[in-house]
Design a protein around this motif. Sequence first.
Motif, PDB file in Angstrom:
ATOM      1  N   ALA A  97      35.806  32.857  38.102  1.00 33.95           N
ATOM      2  CA  ALA A  97      36.974  32.848  39.188  1.00 33.95           C
ATOM      3  C   ALA A  97      38.476  32.598  38.502  1.00 33.95           C
ATOM      4  CB  ALA A  97      36.745  31.997  40.119  1.00 33.95           C
ATOM      5  N   LEU A  98      38.318  31.814  37.233  1.00 34.67           N
ATOM      6  CA  LEU A  98      39.357  31.514  36.290  1.00 34.67           C
ATOM      7  C   LEU A  98      39.728  32.640  35.715  1.00 34.67           C
ATOM      8  CD1 LEU A  98      41.524  29.530  35.532  1.00 34.67           C
ATOM      9  CD2 LEU A  98      39.881  28.768  33.924  1.00 34.67           C
ATOM     10  N   ALA A  99      38.589  33.375  35.050  1.00 35.10           N
ATOM     11  CA  ALA A  99      38.734  34.447  34.114  1.00 35.10           C
ATOM     12  C   ALA A  99      39.370  35.624  34.757  1.00 35.10           C
ATOM     13  CB  ALA A  99      37.686  34.733  33.295  1.00 35.10           C
ATOM     14  N   GLY A 100      38.796  36.036  36.287  1.00 31.45           N
ATOM     15  CA  GLY A 100      39.179  36.906  36.883  1.00 31.45           C
ATOM     16  C   GLY A 100      40.671  36.912  37.230  1.00 31.45           C
ATOM     17  N   ASN A 101      41.068  35.700  37.701  1.00 30.62           N
ATOM     18  CA  ASN A 101      42.624  35.209  38.142  1.00 30.62           C
ATOM     19  C   ASN A 101      43.498  35.485  36.922  1.00 30.62           C
ATOM     20  OD1 ASN A 101      44.507  34.440  40.227  1.00 30.62           O
ATOM     21  ND2 ASN A 101      44.500  32.591  38.700  1.00 30.62           N
ATOM     22  N   ARG A 160      36.905  40.590  42.384  1.00 32.11           N
ATOM     23  CA  ARG A 160      37.781  40.499  43.197  1.00 32.11           C
ATOM     24  C   ARG A 160      38.896  39.738  42.775  1.00 32.11           C
ATOM     25  NH1 ARG A 160      35.098  39.944  49.399  1.00 32.11           N
ATOM     26  NH2 ARG A 160      34.223  42.181  49.345  1.00 32.11           N
ATOM     27  N   ALA A 161      38.447  38.566  41.814  1.00 35.40           N
ATOM     28  CA  ALA A 161      39.606  37.979  41.351  1.00 35.40           C
ATOM     29  C   ALA A 161      40.675  38.758  40.538  1.00 35.40           C
ATOM     30  CB  ALA A 161      39.087  36.585  40.602  1.00 35.40           C
ATOM     31  N   SER A 162      40.073  39.615  39.664  1.00 38.20           N
ATOM     32  CA  SER A 162      40.886  40.237  38.892  1.00 38.20           C
ATOM     33  C   SER A 162      41.456  41.597  39.483  1.00 38.20           C
ATOM     34  CB  SER A 162      40.019  40.950  37.638  1.00 38.20           C
ATOM     35  OG  SER A 162      38.864  41.766  38.418  1.00 38.20           O
ATOM     36  N   ARG A 163      41.291  41.557  40.753  1.00 37.34           N
ATOM     37  CA  ARG A 163      42.042  42.659  41.557  1.00 37.34           C
ATOM     38  C   ARG A 163      43.102  42.189  42.317  1.00 37.34           C
ATOM     39  NH1 ARG A 163      39.264  47.242  41.765  1.00 37.34           N
ATOM     40  NH2 ARG A 163      37.276  47.580  41.176  1.00 37.34           N
ATOM     41  N   GLY A 164      43.329  40.659  42.448  1.00 41.73           N
ATOM     42  CA  GLY A 164      44.433  40.142  42.878  1.00 41.73           C
ATOM     43  C   GLY A 164      43.801  39.777  44.540  1.00 41.73           C
ATOM     44  N   VAL A 165      42.571  40.155  45.015  1.00 39.49           N
ATOM     45  CA  VAL A 165      42.329  39.987  46.281  1.00 39.49           C
ATOM     46  C   VAL A 165      42.518  38.264  46.715  1.00 39.49           C
ATOM     47  CG1 VAL A 165      40.220  40.128  47.963  1.00 39.49           C
ATOM     48  CG2 VAL A 165      40.608  41.820  46.182  1.00 39.49           C
ATOM     49  N   PRO A 166      42.027  37.462  46.094  1.00 39.69           N
ATOM     50  CA  PRO A 166      42.361  36.266  46.568  1.00 39.69           C
ATOM     51  C   PRO A 166      43.615  35.543  46.509  1.00 39.69           C
ATOM     52  CG  PRO A 166      40.532  36.202  44.866  1.00 39.69           C
ATOM     53  CD  PRO A 166      41.184  37.462  45.021  1.00 39.69           C
ATOM     54  N   ASP A 167      44.435  36.451  45.620  1.00 43.80           N
ATOM     55  CA  ASP A 167      45.715  35.881  45.384  1.00 43.80           C
ATOM     56  C   ASP A 167      46.732  36.420  46.446  1.00 43.80           C
ATOM     57  OD1 ASP A 167      47.496  34.557  43.457  1.00 43.80           O
ATOM     58  OD2 ASP A 167      48.166  36.565  43.010  1.00 43.80           O
ATOM     59  N   VAL A 168      46.170  37.142  47.610  1.00 41.36           N
ATOM     60  CA  VAL A 168      47.313  37.635  48.333  1.00 41.36           C
ATOM     61  C   VAL A 168      47.451  36.781  49.555  1.00 41.36           C
ATOM     62  CG1 VAL A 168      47.605  39.425  50.240  1.00 41.36           C
ATOM     63  CG2 VAL A 168      46.464  40.152  48.105  1.00 41.36           C
ATOM     64  N   ARG A 169      48.500  35.951  49.357  1.00 40.35           N
ATOM     65  CA  ARG A 169      49.084  34.742  50.364  1.00 40.35           C
ATOM     66  C   ARG A 169      50.465  34.727  50.073  1.00 40.35           C
ATOM     67  NH1 ARG A 169      45.756  32.518  46.511  1.00 40.35           N
ATOM     68  NH2 ARG A 169      46.922  31.084  44.876  1.00 40.35           N
ATOM     69  N   ALA A 224      47.439  43.976  45.766  1.00 41.55           N
ATOM     70  CA  ALA A 224      45.907  44.140  45.300  1.00 41.55           C
ATOM     71  C   ALA A 224      45.445  45.528  44.885  1.00 41.55           C
ATOM     72  CB  ALA A 224      44.902  43.116  46.114  1.00 41.55           C
ATOM     73  N   VAL A 225      44.379  45.636  43.851  1.00 37.33           N
ATOM     74  CA  VAL A 225      44.144  46.946  43.517  1.00 37.33           C
ATOM     75  C   VAL A 225      42.550  46.862  43.967  1.00 37.33           C
ATOM     76  CG1 VAL A 225      43.415  48.590  41.586  1.00 37.33           C
ATOM     77  CG2 VAL A 225      45.592  47.218  41.573  1.00 37.33           C
ATOM     78  N   LEU A 226      42.417  48.233  44.956  1.00 37.71           N
ATOM     79  CA  LEU A 226      41.069  48.455  45.281  1.00 37.71           C
ATOM     80  C   LEU A 226      40.168  49.098  44.464  1.00 37.71           C
ATOM     81  CD1 LEU A 226      42.213  49.073  48.895  1.00 37.71           C
ATOM     82  CD2 LEU A 226      41.207  46.901  48.289  1.00 37.71           C
ATOM     83  N   PRO A 227      38.941  49.063  44.608  1.00 36.67           N
ATOM     84  CA  PRO A 227      37.931  49.940  43.739  1.00 36.67           C
ATOM     85  C   PRO A 227      37.807  51.203  44.224  1.00 36.67           C
ATOM     86  CG  PRO A 227      36.545  48.282  45.023  1.00 36.67           C
ATOM     87  CD  PRO A 227      38.177  47.856  45.382  1.00 36.67           C
ATOM     88  N   VAL A 228      37.346  52.155  43.581  1.00 36.27           N
ATOM     89  CA  VAL A 228      37.128  53.411  44.093  1.00 36.27           C
ATOM     90  C   VAL A 228      35.268  53.304  44.172  1.00 36.27           C
ATOM     91  CG1 VAL A 228      37.219  55.916  43.885  1.00 36.27           C
ATOM     92  CG2 VAL A 228      38.833  54.321  43.079  1.00 36.27           C
ATOM     93  N   LEU A 229      35.021  52.599  45.088  1.00 34.10           N
ATOM     94  CA  LEU A 229      33.434  52.467  45.391  1.00 34.10           C
ATOM     95  C   LEU A 229      33.004  52.472  46.821  1.00 34.10           C
ATOM     96  CD1 LEU A 229      33.022  49.875  42.629  1.00 34.10           C
ATOM     97  CD2 LEU A 229      32.220  52.139  42.173  1.00 34.10           C
ATOM     98  N   TRP A 230      32.147  53.123  47.157  1.00 34.86           N
ATOM     99  CA  TRP A 230      31.949  53.117  48.633  1.00 34.86           C
ATOM    100  C   TRP A 230      31.188  51.778  49.041  1.00 34.86           C
ATOM    101  CZ3 TRP A 230      33.516  56.548  51.527  1.00 34.86           C
ATOM    102  CH2 TRP A 230      34.021  57.931  51.266  1.00 34.86           C
ATOM    103  N   GLY A 231      30.200  51.266  47.900  1.00 33.01           N
ATOM    104  CA  GLY A 231      29.625  49.953  48.197  1.00 33.01           C
ATOM    105  C   GLY A 231      30.581  48.786  48.331  1.00 33.01           C
ATOM    106  N   ALA A 232      31.543  48.640  47.624  1.00 35.51           N
ATOM    107  CA  ALA A 232      32.604  47.760  47.700  1.00 35.51           C
ATOM    108  C   ALA A 232      33.186  47.612  49.105  1.00 35.51           C
ATOM    109  CB  ALA A 232      33.608  47.728  46.500  1.00 35.51           C
ATOM    110  N   PHE A 233      33.637  48.662  49.601  1.00 36.74           N
ATOM    111  CA  PHE A 233      34.166  48.838  50.830  1.00 36.74           C
ATOM    112  C   PHE A 233      33.097  48.455  51.952  1.00 36.74           C
ATOM    113  CE2 PHE A 233      37.612  50.711  48.801  1.00 36.74           C
ATOM    114  CZ  PHE A 233      38.589  51.331  49.500  1.00 36.74           C
ATOM    115  N   ASP A 234      31.832  48.975  51.736  1.00 36.83           N
ATOM    116  CA  ASP A 234      30.817  48.342  52.681  1.00 36.83           C
ATOM    117  C   ASP A 234      30.733  46.713  52.883  1.00 36.83           C
ATOM    118  OD1 ASP A 234      30.238  50.861  53.134  1.00 36.83           O
ATOM    119  OD2 ASP A 234      28.356  50.910  51.929  1.00 36.83           O
ATOM    120  N   GLU A 235      30.893  46.349  51.552  1.00 37.91           N
ATOM    121  CA  GLU A 235      30.947  44.598  51.575  1.00 37.91           C
ATOM    122  C   GLU A 235      32.254  44.170  51.868  1.00 37.91           C
ATOM    123  OE1 GLU A 235      29.951  44.450  47.304  1.00 37.91           O
ATOM    124  OE2 GLU A 235      28.069  45.205  47.610  1.00 37.91           O
ATOM    125  N   GLY A 236      33.179  44.974  52.337  1.00 36.10           N
ATOM    126  CA  GLY A 236      34.495  44.392  53.062  1.00 36.10           C
ATOM    127  C   GLY A 236      35.666  44.044  52.132  1.00 36.10           C
TER     128      GLY A 236
END
Length: 428
Positions: A97-101, A160-169, A224-236
């Motif tokens: 979590a720390l390394a990704g952020n 997700r942490a390295s994409r900024g997903v948890p940082d959107v606030r 944030a930056v999204l992956p180009v992966l169908w599976g990650a989209f399926d996982e929300g």
Amino acid sequence: MIREHTHRLRALVPAAVALSLLVAPGVASAQQDARACFDPAAPLSVEEQRLDDVLVTGGPAVGPELVRLAGFDASVRSFTDRLCATRSTRAAQQLVALAGNDLWKAAVTRAQSTQPTWDAYDDRPLYWARLHLTRALRQWTPRFTLGAADRGKLLETVDRASRGVPDVRFPAQPGVRKIVVTGFDPFQLQGSSVRRGNPAGAAALQLDGKVFDTPQGKVVVQAAVLPVLWGAFDEGVVEAVYGTALKARTTPDAFVTISQGRPGRFDVERWASRWRGGFPDNNDVSARGPVPDAAGWPQPATEFIETTLPFQKMIDAGTAPFPVQLNRSFCEWPIGSVPGTGPMSCRSDEPTPGAAAASGGGGDYLSNESMYRANRVRTGLGATAVLGGHLHTPVLGQPVDPAALTDAAFEAQRRDIVNQAVALVGVV
């Protein structure tokens, strides 16, 4: 997202050399001990395998070279050293979590720096540095039992942490307009196209935390930056960005999903559709059919979702150098037909009530789905006052020399596209 077929070039690097990109002296006091932390025979994702791809025989691998040029290589080495020293699942979860952020913050800081070590607008180093981290996790052989589910959770956390997903606030700032933006990773990375970038991802890095002063007051953006992966989209992953933002104490006023689209122009897409067309993602996986639900989020079964962005205001804003237009096109499966079979009806008026969606203005790939998912969760949560829609950027080319990572024309085009995308978000 533009789709084209290219031939893939793969250069295999000996296991010891590949591992040396990840392991350096540090916490692991002996190189033999460090190597023992990783199993180079462990299966990797297709994306991670591309870390070995080169442009010319004997040349450097593209991904690791971009990581080095951007100055992220020390962070990668530090992560793998600390991973070797980790003694529990809980400690590993904290580490990833720390390394990704930290990687996300470093990428944003570098992008917005006036004196970067490598072109500030280059989104590619973040993509490849992230794959270094996930490859290390996949090959890691800890000194404790780590089940497949726990390893999968570590991979999701660092990704997700390295994409900024948890940082959107957003902090509570009365009178400040708040916008959430997502871009995308590079894609279609076969052969010499392994050096591709994505101006949508570059725009997200420029926009994260940006404050605009407008005649109507201040505007602040979280990205944030999204992956180009169908599976990650399926996982929300899309819902994790936009749905979580809507559930926070301080909620956004607008959503803008951004991706790379057509040559020479910006498009504000009028329609997003509930259909994925099957084109392979960055792991060479295909998916076709209606957009699946994301567990834990409201999922109204709407075939088409219309933009609520102020498209005319964006068109009239006078941004340059590319034209901006509203793309009204869409395709549907005619009533009475079986979705996915037979000819589609493609028009630019209004979808037929009761017809199944076949494609939005942005097509039937992950760009269309990012708009669809973000706005499906927005309407599902009843946030009808929040604006939402999609912006397609012009296509970013590649350096003229097929053996080059960059050139002046490539950098100038990327800068022009990204700066105009930033300006258009500021208009929203």
